[in-house]
Design an enzyme around this catalytic site. Structure first.
Site, PDB file in Angstrom:
ATOM      1  N   GLY A  80     -81.400 -19.613  49.580  1.00 12.62           N
ATOM      2  CA  GLY A  80     -80.056 -19.770  50.090  1.00 12.62           C
ATOM      3  C   GLY A  80     -79.900 -19.272  51.504  1.00 12.62           C
ATOM      4  N   ASP A  81     -81.004 -19.208  52.241  1.00 10.08           N
ATOM      5  CA  ASP A  81     -80.876 -18.659  53.583  1.00 10.08           C
ATOM      6  C   ASP A  81     -81.212 -19.662  54.693  1.00 10.08           C
ATOM      7  OD1 ASP A  81     -83.554 -18.669  52.943  1.00 10.08           O
ATOM      8  OD2 ASP A  81     -83.953 -16.666  53.693  1.00 10.08           O
ATOM      9  N   HIS A  82     -81.327 -20.947  54.343  1.00  9.50           N
ATOM     10  CA  HIS A  82     -81.545 -21.989  55.355  1.00  9.50           C
ATOM     11  C   HIS A  82     -80.749 -23.232  54.992  1.00  9.50           C
ATOM     12  CE1 HIS A  82     -84.721 -19.966  57.588  1.00  9.50           C
ATOM     13  NE2 HIS A  82     -85.252 -19.618  56.428  1.00  9.50           N
ATOM     14  N   LEU A  83     -80.237 -23.871  56.011  1.00  6.59           N
ATOM     15  CA  LEU A  83     -79.584 -25.166  55.815  1.00  6.59           C
ATOM     16  C   LEU A  83     -80.662 -26.239  55.860  1.00  6.59           C
ATOM     17  CD1 LEU A  83     -76.569 -24.593  58.228  1.00  6.59           C
ATOM     18  CD2 LEU A  83     -76.535 -24.524  55.728  1.00  6.59           C
TER      19      LEU A  83
END
Length: 188
Positions: A80-83
């Site tokens: 959940g730490d990159h688009l």
């Protein structure tokens, strides 16, 4: 050898834990929590009494671990730490979405090499099987396994046991009783 059930063992274990917690600058980790020296832990980790973070665990920011919860070797709370949806922009340059908190309730057992995606809530008393990938919230007192993790069974056969167990783990702190060492067998 010092017996694991002795007072000396408990004192030495607590001292060792405090050295590691200070070295990792974990100011919000309870003094009774065990964090293995090899664990990679975000400095904002919050734990309650007698949480256990095993060898080679990786814990992302915004994680809460409840009382008596155990994370076995290799557990990772990540993701959940990159688009990844911006056309024409490599993922590493797309920025980061809003970071989500992960909450793990009391008396949860997370098996070896499990992966918990950030933002998930795991209810008290749940059991996560070894190697599971948890992508969604887990209800209290259930056992989940697989990729992605799915419901397998309830932890206790009688639902009234959930209530009785909850009273114990949410009541006064239970003094630790450390397991005796494994008996070594010789095969002839």
């Amino acid at each position: 050898m010092i017996e694991r059930t002795s007072k000396v063992y408990r004192i030495l274990r607590r001292a060792r834990n405090q050295i590691i917690i200070r070295a990792k600058k974990l100011s919000r980790v309870d003094k009774t929590t065990y964090v293995h020296a090899s664990a990679i832990v975000a400095k904002d980790l919050v734990t309650e009494e007698y949480a256990f973070v095993g060898r080679s665990c990786e814990i992302a920011p915004l994680t809460f671990i409840g009382r008596y919860t155990m994370l076995a070797t290799g557990t990772a709370i990540v993701g959940g730490d990159h688009l990844s949806t911006r056309v024409g922009v490599p993922i590493q340059f797309t920025g980061r979405p809003e970071q989500l908190a992960t909450k793990i309730g009391r008396d949860v057992w997370i098996g070896r090499n499990s992966i918990i995606l950030r933002g998930v809530t795991i209810g008290e008393g749940a059991v996560i099987a070894a190697g599971a990938v948890v992508t969604h919230d887990v209800k209290p007192y259930v056992v989940v396994a697989g990729i992605p993790a799915r419901f397998i069974k309830t932890r206790f056969s009688d639902s009234s046991d959930n209530t009785d167990h909850s009273k114990i783990i949410n009541g006064p702190i239970i003094s630790p009783i450390f397991a005796a060492p494994l008996i070594r067998y010789t095969i002839k």
